[in-house]
Design an enzyme around this catalytic site. Structure first.
Site: not given
Length: 628
Positions: A2, A52, A99
């Site tokens: 990200c 993702a 996670d």
């Protein structure tokens, strides 16, 4: 994977705060094109963009909230299944397979002690409204970046500087000390940043900030590089191969396609060999050059054929390199002069056509003694024990490589010389005397670099390896790969930086110091997978024929950006004289000229285009305004 951003310590209109964070997050879309989110509270707001990779459903959406804590998380924690089971036994429940949810619950359960338990790469921000605190943290080797700036808009943090520039660019000023360090190291080192009032959260460190004021409340390292233990037996090649195999396996966990960068060198070949034993249809990617002095593509192809990978190769021309240079100025929003960023971006673009995750072999040189300069350091450590008359005689001096003689000159060879000062001189793009003419002044970073070597005892090679692991690896190699790969939404993973690999490398230090520059253990481990003919060859590195390009195809860039410049950040006459000498062939000043060109491209993009262009990809023109 990200991009994260946020603001704390803000007063005034909540809508304006949210709008500013939205602008910051928009600048990071390349780091996470699949999803985005933002949330806000009293005086604070955080947001993210998501690539993702693990649990690609909406259940992994961020920001993620639980028990008064809200997190944005950039990275991967490879041991999250084990941590999740432990947390479930402690009473935690989970609604996703991501996670991020494990990281959030671990921080709630164990506090900052959880950070040392994460095996992976990360930069994170956790808002704890109950305590009125913001936690910022970065992984052991700082693989994932995290910048923090104190501005009139509040305290801003982001994965990349461009997000901060989008909100506060008009008030940021160039830091002359940081620029001097850039010319010294080819990157801005440590916690410093190219702008005043901007810092990087250091690797393996957490900060807590007061939500209301943005002031820093606490700071601590949660991990330090382990000390080697010469009393432990050295590992066998089979042990090394087994540990690397397990580290690669942990990094194959993904819900999207995984491939690997393959140069044909020891490190990447070992990673791919371990990968091929655990995965079907392994995709590998390499970049080559039409200049045989820099081209390893035949080795990469031979390794790929032997291991049966689905290999893709591309030749990088000077014309293509020039296109990439323009992109680099926007991608690396701090000045960055490692010319291997060009092929790194090219191979990232190549890999992203087919995969979302790519494994790389970074870290092998620093932890298993692979750099040629370590061999020179060992030779010099032996030579300093000889009488100076012997050293200066033909019998010894003629047998020491040129790089070793430079170290010897720095050491003085009459006892009492500083290894740290000599090594600083060796790795510097601009040597001390020329740098003093280009930008007079001293550097705290240079003194810290020297001290990190001279304040330690032990074998000189080991001291240099440790220094590289905490400086060059963190601030150059890993940042180069992060920016290049994430610019095309590709996640890069580093098996050779797994804690278990680092631990076994600590047992191998005596081998590395006795046989520096050879990576004997990694080579021996690779021979368990490949024939010796593909392993026993000289190290090439990820070099680029940039010196020749600067004299030919890229010459117009030098003439326009450096010879035609009128700025005053450094002594332009010194720069112009050096560039003319290089262009005429009077001397090889490739590193210095490249650093000037890279800075000027960055300067055009970020100092003159203005914050309104901060999320674009093309350099600004020279007619743009200069930031105050």
């Amino acid at each position: 994977m990200c991009g994260i951003a946020g603001i704390v310590g803000r007063t005034g209109d909540p809508a304006a705060l949210a709008a500013d964070v939205d602008r910051m997050v928009a600048c990071l879309e390349h780091r996470g094109p699949d999803d985005g989110g933002m949330t806000a509270g009293s005086g604070w707001a955080i947001g993210m963009r998501r690539l993702a990779v693990q649990d690609i459903s909406d259940a992994g959406h961020q920001p993620m909230r639980r028990d008064g804590c809200t997190i944005v998380f950039n990275g991967e924690v490879y041991n999250f299944p084990e941590l999740r089971r432990e947390l479930e036994q402690a009473g935690h429940t989970f609604t996703s397979g991501s996670d991020t949810e494990v990281v959030l619950n671990a921080l709630i359960e164990w506090g900052t002690d959880a950070l040392a338990r994460f095996n992976g790469m990360f930069a994170l921000a956790l808002v704890d409204e109950r305590a009125g605190r913001l936690l910022l943290a970065r992984d052991r080797f700082g693989k994932k970046p995290l910048f923090v700036a104190r501005t009139s808009a509040g305290v801003l943090f982001a994965s990349e500087l461009k997000a901060i520039l989008a909100v506060a660019g008009s008030e940021l000023r160039l830091d002359a000390d940081a620029l001097r360090d850039y010319f010294r190291f080819q990157y801005v080192p440590g916690r410093d940043a190219i702008f005043e009032d901007v810092e990087k959260v250091p690797a393996a460190t957490w900060w807590t900030l007061d939500l209301a004021t943005g002031s820093r409340v606490a700071e601590s390292e949660f991990w330090t590089l382990p000390e080697s233990d010469p009393s432990l037996p050295g590992p066998s090649p089979e042990e090394v191969a087994e540990v690397v195999h397990a580290a690669v396996g942990r990094r194959l966990i993904s819900d999207v396609p995984v491939g690997a960068f393959l140069s044909g060198g020891t490190d990447s070949s070992l990673v791919v060999a371990c990968m091929a034993r655990q995965a079907d249809d392994v995709r590998t990617f390499s970049i080559g050059f039409d200049d045989p002095r820099y081209d390893e593509s035949s080795y990469a192809l031979a390794v790929a054929r032997h291991l049966g990978t689905n290999h893709t190769h591309e030749v990088l021309t000077a014309e293509r390199a020039r296109e990439l240079l323009v992109a680099l100025a926007s991608i690396y929003d701090e000045p960055f002069a490692d010319s291997s960023a060009v092929p790194t971006l090219a191979v990232s673009q190549l890999a992203r056509r087919d995969v979302t995750v790519a494994l790389s072999g970074d870290g092998g040189d620093e932890f298993f003694g692979g750099y040629t300069r370590y061999k020179a350091a060992r030779l010099m450590s032996l030579a300093t024990k000889l009488p100076s008359t012997l050293w200066y005689g033909r019998h010894i001096a003629g047998r020491i490589p040129r790089v070793g003689r430079r170290i010897g000159h720095g050491l003085g060879l009459t006892r009492g010389g500083s290894l740290g000062s000599a090594y600083l001189e060796l790795v510097s793009l601009w040597k001390t005397d020329e740098l003093a003419r280009l930008m007079p002044g001293d550097s705290h970073a240079s003194r810290r670099f020297v001290a990190s070597i001279d304040e330690r005892s032990g074998h000189p090679v080991e001291r240099l390896m440790r220094c590289d692991a905490r400086t060059y690896l963190v601030d150059d190699i890993l940042q180069k790969v992060d920016r290049a790969s994430m610019s095309v939404s590709l996640e890069a993973r580093n098996p050779l930086l797994d804690p278990e690999v680092i631990a076994i490398a600590g047992r191998a230090t005596s081998i590395a110091t006795t046989h520096p520059g050879e990576k004997r253990l990694l080579r021996a481990a690779l021979k368990l997978h490949l024939p010796a003919s593909l392993v026993d060859r000289p190290k090439m590195g990820f070099g680029v024929p940039i010196g020749e390009w600067l004299r030919r195809e890229l010459r117009p860039l030098v003439e326009d950006l450096v010879l035609g410049r009128t700025g005053s950040e450094y002594d332009s006459q010194v720069a112009k004289d050096l560039c003319r000498a290089h262009l005429s062939g009077a001397r090889d000043a490739t590193p210095q000229v490249w650093s000037l060109v890279a800075f000027e491209l960055w300067r055009d993009r970020w100092l003159q285009s203005g914050p309104s262009q901060a999320n674009g990809t093309s350099p600004g023109g020279r007619s743009g305004r200069l930031l105050p």
